[in-house]
Structures are given as C-alpha cells and as structure tokens.
Design a protein around this motif. Structure first.
Motif, PDB file in Angstrom:
ATOM      1  N   VAL A 143     -16.404  29.428 120.114  1.00  0.00           N
ATOM      2  CA  VAL A 143     -15.846  30.266 119.052  1.00  0.00           C
ATOM      3  C   VAL A 143     -15.901  29.500 117.734  1.00  0.00           C
ATOM      4  N   MET A 144     -15.519  28.220 117.811  1.00  0.00           N
ATOM      5  CA  MET A 144     -15.470  27.383 116.618  1.00  0.00           C
ATOM      6  C   MET A 144     -16.854  27.191 116.010  1.00  0.00           C
ATOM      7  N   ILE A 145     -17.809  26.743 116.813  1.00  0.00           N
ATOM      8  CA  ILE A 145     -19.116  26.371 116.281  1.00  0.00           C
ATOM      9  C   ILE A 145     -19.976  27.606 116.015  1.00  0.00           C
ATOM     10  N   HIS A 146     -20.040  28.496 116.989  1.00  0.00           N
ATOM     11  CA  HIS A 146     -20.988  29.604 116.882  1.00  0.00           C
ATOM     12  C   HIS A 146     -20.488  30.702 115.953  1.00  0.00           C
ATOM     13  N   HIS A 147     -19.182  30.978 116.013  1.00  0.00           N
ATOM     14  CA  HIS A 147     -18.680  32.122 115.241  1.00  0.00           C
ATOM     15  C   HIS A 147     -17.988  31.720 113.944  1.00  0.00           C
ATOM     16  N   ALA A 148     -17.158  30.666 114.011  1.00  0.00           N
ATOM     17  CA  ALA A 148     -16.352  30.357 112.825  1.00  0.00           C
ATOM     18  C   ALA A 148     -17.117  29.497 111.820  1.00  0.00           C
ATOM     19  N   LEU A 149     -17.770  28.447 112.322  1.00  0.00           N
ATOM     20  CA  LEU A 149     -18.350  27.470 111.400  1.00  0.00           C
ATOM     21  C   LEU A 149     -19.410  28.098 110.499  1.00  0.00           C
ATOM     22  N   ARG A 150     -20.230  28.964 111.072  1.00  0.00           N
ATOM     23  CA  ARG A 150     -21.297  29.541 110.261  1.00  0.00           C
ATOM     24  C   ARG A 150     -20.744  30.320 109.082  1.00  0.00           C
ATOM     25  N   ASN A 151     -19.654  31.012 109.314  1.00  0.00           N
ATOM     26  CA  ASN A 151     -19.029  31.747 108.215  1.00  0.00           C
ATOM     27  C   ASN A 151     -18.333  30.814 107.240  1.00  0.00           C
TER      28      ASN A 151
ATOM     29  N   VAL B 170     -20.151  13.734 108.137  1.00  0.00           N
ATOM     30  CA  VAL B 170     -18.763  13.314 108.327  1.00  0.00           C
ATOM     31  C   VAL B 170     -17.803  14.387 107.810  1.00  0.00           C
ATOM     32  N   GLY B 171     -18.121  14.951 106.643  1.00  0.00           N
ATOM     33  CA  GLY B 171     -17.225  15.938 106.043  1.00  0.00           C
ATOM     34  C   GLY B 171     -17.090  17.188 106.900  1.00  0.00           C
ATOM     35  N   VAL B 172     -18.218  17.731 107.361  1.00  0.00           N
ATOM     36  CA  VAL B 172     -18.154  18.938 108.193  1.00  0.00           C
ATOM     37  C   VAL B 172     -17.504  18.606 109.538  1.00  0.00           C
ATOM     38  N   GLY B 173     -17.878  17.464 110.104  1.00  0.00           N
ATOM     39  CA  GLY B 173     -17.310  17.073 111.394  1.00  0.00           C
ATOM     40  C   GLY B 173     -15.795  16.930 111.325  1.00  0.00           C
ATOM     41  N   LEU B 174     -15.325  16.185 110.331  1.00  0.00           N
ATOM     42  CA  LEU B 174     -13.875  16.004 110.197  1.00  0.00           C
ATOM     43  C   LEU B 174     -13.189  17.322 109.862  1.00  0.00           C
ATOM     44  N   GLY B 175     -13.865  18.149 109.052  1.00  0.00           N
ATOM     45  CA  GLY B 175     -13.291  19.452 108.700  1.00  0.00           C
ATOM     46  C   GLY B 175     -13.084  20.309 109.935  1.00  0.00           C
ATOM     47  N   VAL B 176     -14.088  20.322 110.820  1.00  0.00           N
ATOM     48  CA  VAL B 176     -13.987  21.112 112.051  1.00  0.00           C
ATOM     49  C   VAL B 176     -12.850  20.584 112.924  1.00  0.00           C
ATOM     50  N   LEU B 177     -12.814  19.260 113.091  1.00  0.00           N
ATOM     51  CA  LEU B 177     -11.774  18.683 113.947  1.00  0.00           C
ATOM     52  C   LEU B 177     -10.377  18.926 113.361  1.00  0.00           C
ATOM     53  N   SER B 178     -10.261  18.815 112.018  1.00  0.00           N
ATOM     54  CA  SER B 178      -8.950  19.032 111.399  1.00  0.00           C
ATOM     55  C   SER B 178      -8.485  20.461 111.594  1.00  0.00           C
ATOM     56  N   ALA B 179      -9.429  21.405 111.530  1.00  0.00           N
ATOM     57  CA  ALA B 179      -9.031  22.802 111.687  1.00  0.00           C
ATOM     58  C   ALA B 179      -8.699  23.093 113.148  1.00  0.00           C
ATOM     59  N   ARG B 180      -9.475  22.490 114.049  1.00  0.00           N
ATOM     60  CA  ARG B 180      -9.255  22.739 115.477  1.00  0.00           C
ATOM     61  C   ARG B 180      -7.910  22.159 115.913  1.00  0.00           C
ATOM     62  N   TYR B 181      -7.628  20.931 115.447  1.00  0.00           N
ATOM     63  CA  TYR B 181      -6.377  20.288 115.830  1.00  0.00           C
ATOM     64  C   TYR B 181      -5.487  20.183 114.602  1.00  0.00           C
TER      65      TYR B 181
END
Lengths: 331, 337
Positions: free
Chosen positions: B249-257, B114-125
């Motif tokens: 870009v989000m999942i493959h490049h940004a999230l891993r870093n 939940v934390g990573v998922g919401l974090g990704v969505l919050s950053a994307r939007y």
C-alpha cells in the motif's frame, strides 16, 4: 455438507467500536449483531453518523489506528477480528469484496483502471500471469457492462464517468468471486438513472454468482428494491430489523417510521417534504435512556430510564418501549 | 510531448536575454571600479596604461554601447573575457561545469535516496523512533552550515578514521581520464579505467554527502507530510480492502502519489545546487562553478559574474522543464501540450 450450508455466511456478535479522542473514548458502535446468509442481501439503513459504514469497516479492520474494535465477526468459520494481517489480507478482496461510495476518490488516480483490477486479481492468485490477468480484467469490465472494455481497461479513473467508475469498482470487487460483497452507499454519488442501472447490475450479480451482500445506504428506496432483510441503525445501535416488507409496512419503531414518512412520494401529490426534527445525538454525550427520545413524538417517561432492548415485536425486532402502541398504526 | 518540449525550449533564449539584461545593468550599479581588476594598483596613476586598459576592455564606451556589444556577442555564444583568468568566460565555465555537475548529481542522488527513504519510514512509523531520528537528521542537515559540517566530517572521516581520501577530484598523481563528458567517474568507466573510477568515486562521496545532506531535510519532510496526507485518501482504503498488505500500500499506492509534489522540490534543489555548491566546493577544493563564482565576485569580474548568473538561470529553466516532464509521466491528469 448440509450442516455447513445452514450456518450463516457472516455472523457478527456484539460488535463495538470506540474512538480514542482527547480525554477518553467516543463510542461509535454499541453492540451490533448481524447475520448474513449465503446469497442473502441485508440492507443497513440509517442517517449519516448512525454507524453503518463504521461497523462494516470495523469488520474488515479498515478503521484508523485510533479505533478500538471488539466483538466477534465469524465469516465462514473464522473470526475476522482475530486474524493476523496476512490472513486477513487473503480474505479482503478475495472472499469479501467491498464497494465504496465515491468511486472517483476510491480509485488510485495515477494507475489505470486495468492496472488496479489486475492488482486485485494477482494479489489473490500468485500464479496468474500478467497477460491472463489483463484478459480477465477486460472480461470483468464487460461483465459489468462497460462498453469497449478493451480500450477502457487502459484508461485512468478520471477518464471514466461516475457511473462507469462505479461499474469498474464493482468489477474489481467481484474480480475474485467473493462470497460476500459489502457495498457502502454504492449509488449515493450517482444520478438517479445511473443508480437504477447499478442496482440492476448488483441484483444480476447476486443471482448469477450467489453473492451475499450487505448494502449500506440511507436511501430506503434502494433497500426496498434489493434487500431481503433490513437493519435500521441509530446512534451506533440496531434499533429495528426484520424482513424488508415487514419493516416497510409494519414498522414498530418511531425512527423507522420517520424515515419512511420522509420518503418523497411520486404519486403526484404535491406535499411538503417531511423530515425528522432535530439532529442525531453526539457520540460522546448521548442522552440517558433511548438515544432517539429527544426527537421522538411518542416518548414517555419510561424512555428516559434505560436504553430499550431489541425485542421481538410482531414480525420484527424493535428497540422501543412503545412499539406495541405503534402496531396498529400504518406508517 | 515533443512539441511541448520544443515550445518550452524556444522560450529559453528569450528568458536568458532578460536575465542577461538585468544582470548586466545590475552589475553596472555596483560601486567598485572594474579597472582595479585589470590594472595593477601601482599603475593606476599612469594615464596611458589606464587609457589603454579602458580601450582594451571597452570601458571607454557608454553603457548603452557596451550593452549592445555584450548582447550581440552573447547571441554568438560569446560570454566575453574574464578580467582575472584572461580566458573566454564560456571556456572557463565549460571547464568547471562538469566538476560541479558531477558533484551535484551525486549529492542529489544521495539526498533523494536518503530523503525519500527516511520520509517513507517516518510516515510509516509516525512519531516512532525512526521518525524522531529522521527529524533530527533532517534538521541538522538543513541548519548546520556546510563549511562547518564539511570540515567536521572531513576531519573525522578523513583525517581521524581515514575512510575517505582528501579533498579534490583526484589525487595529484592520478592523471584525469580523457574528457568525454567531463564527469571523471563516467569518463573513467567509459574508458574502462577501473582504478581511476574507484578513486574518483571515493573522492566524490564525502563532498556529495555533505552537500546532499543540506537538502535531505526538505525532501524528507515533504515526502513524510505528503505521504501522511495521501494515506488518508479513499483509494488507500480501497487498496487495503482488496487485500494489499501495508508495505505494498505504501510503495505501490501511496508513494507514487506523494512523489508528485516532491518532484518539484528535487528539481528546484538540483538547479539551486549548480550555483549554490559554493561552500562545499571551497571546503573540498572542488574546481567547480561555485568557487569560480566566488573569485569572480571578489575581483569584480563582471563577464564571469554574468556568465555564472546565466548558467544558473539556464540550470533553473532546464530543471523546471525536466520537472514538468516528470510530472506528465507520473501524473496522468497532467497532459503536456
């Protein structure tokens, strides 16, 4: 068929970029026109902040959301600025390759060089198998003269030297055989000897693959060696353009002349380095009239009235009210 | 890599000895009399019984003697005998650890997903509705006390709606699966006992959500802020320039870093919850380490208190090691030597 090949590869009309800032918009690019023919190299010159990089990023829509871009950028018949994101993604990295200034930060640090080239290949060819893509990545590294490409392909960006990284960046940019390569300061972060090697490499690729290129640089020496035509930018506008020799030997614009005078001479004469006094104007608060006027030693009353238009002056086009007076003087 | 892990593991006993020493002497400075834990109050006036108890528990010896005895027992894996349960502390801990471990594992899985998922969505939007929702969700989880959110959810979802069974790892009628790992869900699955697996999983969910929710906040906010930072990097522009669409870009490049700093928090939270699940365990009658620690502390049960302290320290050390190993796997610039 003949008709089509006469059409320029890229034709940009009235490109404008504004950035949303607190309290309004800052205008970074004020109506840039640009054409690049197939296999032609255009040098885009100017000091930091003149808008060279921003205008090229605007073409590929790589600017942050705060930027507002307008104008037309016709690439091979389609307007880059009105494509859908998906259509644009086929052109980015496919038919238009891009090379960035600092190859250390331009590569993803947690992925191997090979993985990043393979990604570029597979993004534009869904049927390419992983094995074939890796083989191709090794070939590409060999093509840009990286030694031991079979071993290097599995290394990470931080394991490459600066020059090697820029070669790898070029290998990635040309991986899908683009028709146009946009090189943003490709040699600025490199040692002088490595710079020469990279320029040689770009020159060779241009001849072998007939790639059109836009070479963004603040280094006139780089332009002299590789470009067919030169455009000089100042404060978000093109202030002079023409064939490379005409710009170098018959410039009609005081700013271009200032840049040329600032080149260090290698003929042994130990002179002090010459610069252009003052700093470029801010994007928000430009002076009235010619933007270069406050720094210009030839400025007259007319220069403060309105922005000088880009007009034919001799062999070139110059945006200067006093360009006629400069025609006889050697730069 | 193996040599690195080996070297790190060698240091563990030394660090634990340090922790044991501090915990031992600290426990001696408390004002309470441990005798009151072992001798009933009525018999405190009886000198014979008091003397016998003192001898039985070694309380007649000097502090230094007791320390030496404790440490030499510790070296043999003997954590002493609990004043209250009258059983070896190590046996108590071994019995209760799997319950806590299972709970924390489930809670961290929930919190991470939940934390990573919401974090990704919050950053994307960024600054959109999802971002605001996740901010409030994270804030609530971090600031609502677990005993309150636990009771409310228990009331709403179990009592009113009946979606989840009551507290406890299994109902009183269900025999626990044969202990293999001690994790009921895993053991029942290993022995092919699907009904028990489903029941234990169902009962695990609500406490895990309540416990996990309390750490979702830090994970979400950290993922969001590191993603936003990473998204401004040059290599993100490169990825776009080579034709990657925004999702990739989000999942493959940004999230891993962006996950590199997040790993630290996840490892830290995991270790923290091993001994920090006290309130959740109390609300959901979960027979784990947390509830053991509370009863030990209330009874001045020193051996048990020090035992829990050591277990918590061990959890931190191992979680740290796991974090460092994960760093090495995710970040090629980190070489474990």
């Amino acid at each position: 068929m003949m008709e089509q090949s006469k059409e320029p590869l890229l034709e940009v009309r009235d490109l404008r970029v504004d950035f949303r800032v607190p309290g309004g918009y800052a205008t970074a690019i004020r109506g840039v026109d640009l054409t690049v023919g197939r296999g032609e190299v255009v040098g885009l010159v100017g000091e930091s902040g003149s808008g060279k990089s921003i205008s090229m990023m605007a073409l590929l829509r790589l600017l942050p959301a705060a930027a507002r871009v307008s104008g037309i950028a016709r690439f091979d018949g389609v307007d880059l600025l009105s494509l859908s994101p998906r259509e644009l993604s086929h052109i980015r990295g496919g038919r238009i390759g891009m090379i960035f200034q600092d190859p250390l930060t331009a590569f993803n640090p947690v992925l191997t060089i090979g993985a990043q080239i393979v990604e570029a290949l597979q993004l534009h060819d869904r049927n390419l198998s992983g094995k074939a893509a890796w083989t191709r990545a090794v070939e590409l590294l060999a093509e840009v003269a990286i030694p031991e490409p079979g071993r290097r392909v599995h290394q990470y960006p931080h394991e490459f030297s600066g020059g090697m990284r820029q070669r790898a960046m070029i290998a990635m940019a040309i991986s899908n055989r683009p028709q146009l390569l946009i090189a943003d300061e490709p040699t600025t972060a490199l040692d002088v000897t490595v710079q020469a090697q990279i320029l040689e490499l770009l020159q060779r690729l241009r001849e072998e693959l007939n790639i059109g290129m836009i070479m963004i640089t603040h280094d006139l020496g780089v332009v002299a060696g590789i470009a067919d035509r030169v455009m000089v930018m100042y404060s978000g506008r093109v202030i002079e353009r023409g064939q490379v020799d005409d710009v170098f030997y018959a410039s009609r614009h005081p700013y271009t002349r200032g840049l040329l005078a600032a080149l260090p001479k290698l003929d042994g004469a130990r002179e002090a380095l010459v610069g252009i006094a003052g700093t470029p104007p801010s994007l928000i608060n430009r002076p009235a009239g010619c933007a270069f006027r406050p720094r210009c030693s030839h400025a007259e009353a007319v220069c403060a009235t309105a922005e000088p238009p880009l007009l034919r002056a001799g062999q070139l086009e110059s945006a200067c009210y006093v360009s006629d007076r400069l025609s006889g003087m050697t730069p | 890599m193996l040599r690195y892990i080996f070297r790190r593991l060698i240091a563990v006993p030394l660090l634990l000895l340090g922790v044991a020493t501090v915990a031992f002497f600290l426990s001696q400075t408390t004002r309470g009399d441990p005798l009151s834990a072992v001798v009933p109050e009525r018999q405190m006036n009886n000198p014979e019984i008091v003397a016998a108890a003192k001898e039985r528990w070694g309380l007649d010896k000097t502090l230094a003697e007791r320390y030496v005895i404790y440490v030499s027992n510790l070296a043999r894996g003997d954590l002493g005998t609990s004043f209250t349960t009258r059983r070896p502390v190590s046996a108590d801990l071994a019995e209760r650890l799997p319950a806590t471990f299972e709970l924390v594992l489930a809670a961290m899985t929930f919190a991470t997903v939940v934390g990573v998922g919401l974090g990704v969505l919050s950053a994307r939007y960024q600054n959109g509705p999802i971002d605001h929702f996740s901010r409030i969700f994270a804030l609530l989880g971090s600031s609502l006390p677990v005993f309150w959110s636990g009771l409310i959810l228990l009331y709403l979802l179990t009592v009113q709606l009946g979606w989840f069974p009551g507290p406890g790892r299994l109902s009183a009628h269900t025999p626990p699966p044969p202990p293999i790992t001690g994790l009921y869900t895993l053991d029942s699955l290993l022995t092919g006992n699907i009904p028990v697996f489903l029941e234990s999983l169902h009962r695990l969910m609500l406490p895990a959500i309540v416990l996990g929710w309390s750490v979702v906040g830090v994970i979400t906010r950290l993922v969001r802020s590191s993603l936003l930072e990473v998204l401004g990097q040059d290599y993100i522009r490169t990825a776009r320039a080579k034709g990657a669409l925004e999702g990739r870009v989000m999942i493959h490049h940004a999230l891993r870093n962006a996950l590199i700093p997040t790993l630290t928090i996840i490892g830290f939270a995991f270790a923290y919850l091993i001994t920090g699940a006290v309130l959740t365990e109390a609300v959901f009658s979960w027979p784990g380490i947390g509830s053991y620690a509370v009863s030990a502390a209330r009874a001045l049960d020193y051996p048990a208190i020090i035992g829990v302290t050591l277990l918590g320290s061990l959890a931190f050390l191992l979680a740290n090691l796991a974090t460092d190993i994960a760093y090495g796997l995710v970040n090629p610039k980190v070489k474990l030597q």
